[in-house]
Design a protein around this motif. Structure first.
Motif, PDB file in Angstrom:
ATOM      1  N   ARG A 116     100.526 -10.379  37.545  1.00 27.63           N
ATOM      2  CA  ARG A 116     100.666  -9.369  36.490  1.00 27.63           C
ATOM      3  C   ARG A 116     100.112  -8.023  36.956  1.00 27.63           C
ATOM      4  N   PHE A 117      98.978  -8.082  37.632  1.00 24.06           N
ATOM      5  CA  PHE A 117      98.385  -6.851  38.146  1.00 24.06           C
ATOM      6  C   PHE A 117      99.334  -6.149  39.116  1.00 24.06           C
ATOM      7  N   GLN A 118      99.899  -6.881  40.052  1.00 21.15           N
ATOM      8  CA  GLN A 118     100.799  -6.295  41.046  1.00 21.15           C
ATOM      9  C   GLN A 118     101.983  -5.603  40.371  1.00 21.15           C
ATOM     10  N   GLN A 119     102.528  -6.244  39.360  1.00 21.66           N
ATOM     11  CA  GLN A 119     103.678  -5.667  38.665  1.00 21.66           C
ATOM     12  C   GLN A 119     103.295  -4.359  37.989  1.00 21.66           C
ATOM     13  N   GLN A 120     102.150  -4.340  37.331  1.00 22.87           N
ATOM     14  CA  GLN A 120     101.712  -3.125  36.645  1.00 22.87           C
ATOM     15  C   GLN A 120     101.317  -2.037  37.643  1.00 22.87           C
ATOM     16  N   PHE A 121     100.685  -2.419  38.734  1.00 28.06           N
ATOM     17  CA  PHE A 121     100.254  -1.467  39.751  1.00 28.06           C
ATOM     18  C   PHE A 121     101.462  -0.770  40.367  1.00 28.06           C
ATOM     19  N   GLU A 122     102.486  -1.539  40.693  1.00 24.27           N
ATOM     20  CA  GLU A 122     103.699  -0.959  41.277  1.00 24.27           C
ATOM     21  C   GLU A 122     104.425  -0.072  40.261  1.00 24.27           C
ATOM     22  N   GLY A 123     104.344  -0.449  38.988  1.00 24.88           N
ATOM     23  CA  GLY A 123     105.016   0.329  37.954  1.00 24.88           C
ATOM     24  C   GLY A 123     104.417   1.707  37.747  1.00 24.88           C
ATOM     25  N   LEU A 124     103.142   1.870  38.094  1.00 25.35           N
ATOM     26  CA  LEU A 124     102.505   3.179  37.944  1.00 25.35           C
ATOM     27  C   LEU A 124     103.193   4.231  38.797  1.00 25.35           C
ATOM     28  N   ASP A 125     103.568   3.869  40.015  1.00 25.44           N
ATOM     29  CA  ASP A 125     104.256   4.812  40.903  1.00 25.44           C
ATOM     30  C   ASP A 125     105.741   4.903  40.592  1.00 25.44           C
ATOM     31  N   ALA A 126     106.306   3.789  40.120  1.00 29.10           N
ATOM     32  CA  ALA A 126     107.750   3.748  39.907  1.00 29.10           C
ATOM     33  C   ALA A 126     108.186   4.593  38.715  1.00 29.10           C
ATOM     34  N   THR A 127     107.309   4.734  37.726  1.00 28.01           N
ATOM     35  CA  THR A 127     107.652   5.476  36.512  1.00 28.01           C
ATOM     36  C   THR A 127     106.656   6.609  36.309  1.00 28.01           C
ATOM     37  N   GLU A 128     107.124   7.838  36.385  1.00 30.51           N
ATOM     38  CA  GLU A 128     106.222   8.992  36.302  1.00 30.51           C
ATOM     39  C   GLU A 128     105.428   9.026  35.006  1.00 30.51           C
ATOM     40  N   THR A 129     106.082   8.681  33.907  1.00 31.70           N
ATOM     41  CA  THR A 129     105.424   8.801  32.612  1.00 31.70           C
ATOM     42  C   THR A 129     104.481   7.645  32.306  1.00 31.70           C
TER      43      THR A 129
END
Length: 249
Positions: A116-129
């Protein structure tokens, strides 16, 4: 940036409201500051267990597993970005106490929590907002810390690596966030100018270093883009001056 939240849709706001995002930025700053100071003095005295417990308690304070994953992602992203910025500015290969803290937080995750952490961590860069309040607060804190370090140096030549790092950070932020990066950069530039206005007796080094920074950015950006960023920064400075103007009479 603070006055423009209404037009930004943060997909993580439900899991991490603005207050939580602000807490994440502050905790990352405070933890890094302690780690950096111990690295510069005596890393063997670093209170790793106590700081690890403090960070983990904050992450676990939310009963929802996905919200905890977001909290961990924000905290570790913040620690990583602080470490990268200061390593570049001061020519440090590693900050052992910081590495130890990040390692302790990561290795303590169960497999499901780590996924779950990895998914959220990667999402921080993938989505600017995503976690935009966190990103604004984090970048402002890092950039102003570098600016203060520049102003506290011995000479312009001695702090040139810090000025270069700060400039590079701002350029990378602008390039890495095509839609919102320029607004985060303008936020930093506005706060630098506000710091100078708040302290008319700021050191000559702070003044000259700021001039060098602004000149380098002016050269690096196309004129139209530079003017757009500076207009946003100027608007924020003027708004600050309006609210801090002495009452008439």
């Amino acid at each position: 940036m603070t006055d423009a939240r209404s037009d930004i849709d943060d997909p993580l706001a439900a899991l991490a409201p603005p207050g939580v995002q602000s807490e994440a930025a502050d905790l990352a700053r405070d933890a890094f500051t302690r780690a950096f100071r111990h690295a510069a003095a005596d890393a063997s005295a670093f209170p790793l267990d106590a700081l690890h417990t403090q960070c983990l308690d904050w992450v676990l304070a939310d009963p929802d597993a996905e919200a905890r994953a977001v909290r961990m992602a924000l905290l570790l992203a913040g620690l990583d970005q602080w470490g990268l910025a200061f390593s570049q500015a001061f020519g440090i290969q590693a900050i052992p106490p910081l590495t130890a803290l990040i390692g302790a937080l990561r290795t303590g995750l169960a497999p499901a929590d780590d996924a779950r952490f990895q998914q959220q961590f990667e999402g921080l860069d993938a989505t600017e907002t995503a976690a935009i309040d966190f990103k604004v607060a984090l970048r402002r804190q890092i950039h102003l810390a570098l600016w203060h370090a520049m102003g506290a140096g011995d000479s312009l030549e001695a702090v040139e690596p810090v000025i270069q790092t700060l400039g590079s950070q701002l350029l990378a932020l602008d390039a890495g966030m095509p839609e919102l990066g320029w607004r985060l950069v303008a936020d930093t530039l506005a706060h630098i100018q506000i710091r100078l206005l708040e302290d008319p007796g700021a050191t000559a080094l702070a003044q000259s270093g700021t001039q060098c920074l602004f000149a380098s950015l002016r050269q690096a950006w196309p004129k139209a883009h530079h003017d757009r960023i500076m207009a946003q920064a100027t608007q924020a400075v003027l708004a600050w001056q309006q609210t801090h103007r002495p009452p008439a009479g």
